[in-house]
Scaffold this motif. Structure first.
Motif, PDB file in Angstrom:
ATOM      1  N   ALA A  63       0.756  -1.194   0.060  1.00  0.00           N
ATOM      2  CA  ALA A  63      -0.033   0.073   0.027  1.00  0.00           C
ATOM      3  C   ALA A  63       0.808   1.379  -0.070  1.00  0.00           C
ATOM      4  N   ALA A  64       1.840   1.161   0.810  1.00  0.00           N
ATOM      5  CA  ALA A  64       2.880   2.383   0.776  1.00  0.00           C
ATOM      6  C   ALA A  64       3.767   2.582  -0.504  1.00  0.00           C
ATOM      7  N   ALA A  94       0.888   4.050  -2.830  1.00  0.00           N
ATOM      8  CA  ALA A  94       0.803   5.288  -2.565  1.00  0.00           C
ATOM      9  C   ALA A  94       1.893   6.347  -3.205  1.00  0.00           C
ATOM     10  N   ARG A 118       7.713   5.253  -7.288  1.00  0.00           N
ATOM     11  CA  ARG A 118       7.584   3.660  -7.383  1.00  0.00           C
ATOM     12  C   ARG A 118       8.364   2.994  -8.365  1.00  0.00           C
ATOM     13  N   ALA A 163       5.346   6.565   5.957  1.00  0.00           N
ATOM     14  CA  ALA A 163       4.049   5.663   5.836  1.00  0.00           C
ATOM     15  C   ALA A 163       4.325   4.204   6.600  1.00  0.00           C
TER      16      ALA A 163
END
Length: 182
Positions: free
Chosen positions: A124-125, A128, A134, A175
């Motif tokens: 999830a981090a 995001a 990413r 996060a």
């Protein structure tokens, strides 16, 4: 020895239609392509589709490949990344009420609850993060691509890549801060 050294000879055999060469190419490259696409897209079925399309493009390009330019492995990763970005763009165009359910293929609940939770939190981090951060983190940390090669794949300078990595790592630390033991 660089694992990409034999790619050009293997690609020449693929271009000649050698079925064993095609199987060897897929066996050598599939795990990394699935990992990259899986991290970028967050869905294994989509990652498999991206990997398949990447190999189709490699097979079609094999006859036209000219040694001496970019490494084949670099080109292959760039194709996979482009396909991932195409899918991510399409996702933004389709609004969903809730995320799809995923089957849990992990360890038994009594042994894997914490590991699954950590994996989900990290995923999830990662999801995001902005796309470019990413991509940089996925390439350098999960795909183990060098900074120089990752910068070339992304079409940025090494300094820009390092900036993306720094911002991505910082965002992940924030996060996931509550997961780190004091």
């Amino acid at each position: 020895m660089d694992p990409g050294d034999g790619d050009e000879a293997l690609l020449a055999r693929v271009a000649a239609g050698d079925p064993a060469a095609i199987r060897s190419l897929v066996a050598a490259k599939l795990p990394r392509l699935l990992a990259l696409a899986g991290r970028m897209l967050g869905e294994s079925a989509e990652a498999e589709d991206v990997a398949q399309e990447t190999f189709v493009r490699a097979w079609k390009q094999a006859r036209n490949w000219r040694p001496g330019g970019a490494r084949f492995d670099t080109w292959l990763h760039r194709v996979a990344l482009n396909l991932c970005y195409d899918r991510l763009r399409r996702r933004r165009e389709v609004a969903m009420d809730s995320p799809p359910d995923h089957a849990d293929d992990g360890p038994a609940p009594d042994r894997g609850l914490q590991a699954r939770d950590v994996g989900r939190r990290v995923a999830a981090a990662m999801a995001a993060l902005p796309d470019r951060q990413r991509e940089a983190v996925s390439l350098c940390h999960y795909q183990e691509v060098s900074n120089i090669e990752a910068a070339a794949l992304m079409g940025v300078s090494v300094e820009a890549l390092e900036s993306l990595l720094s911002r991505g790592r910082r965002a992940l630390r924030v996060a996931l801060a509550d997961m780190v033991e004091p």
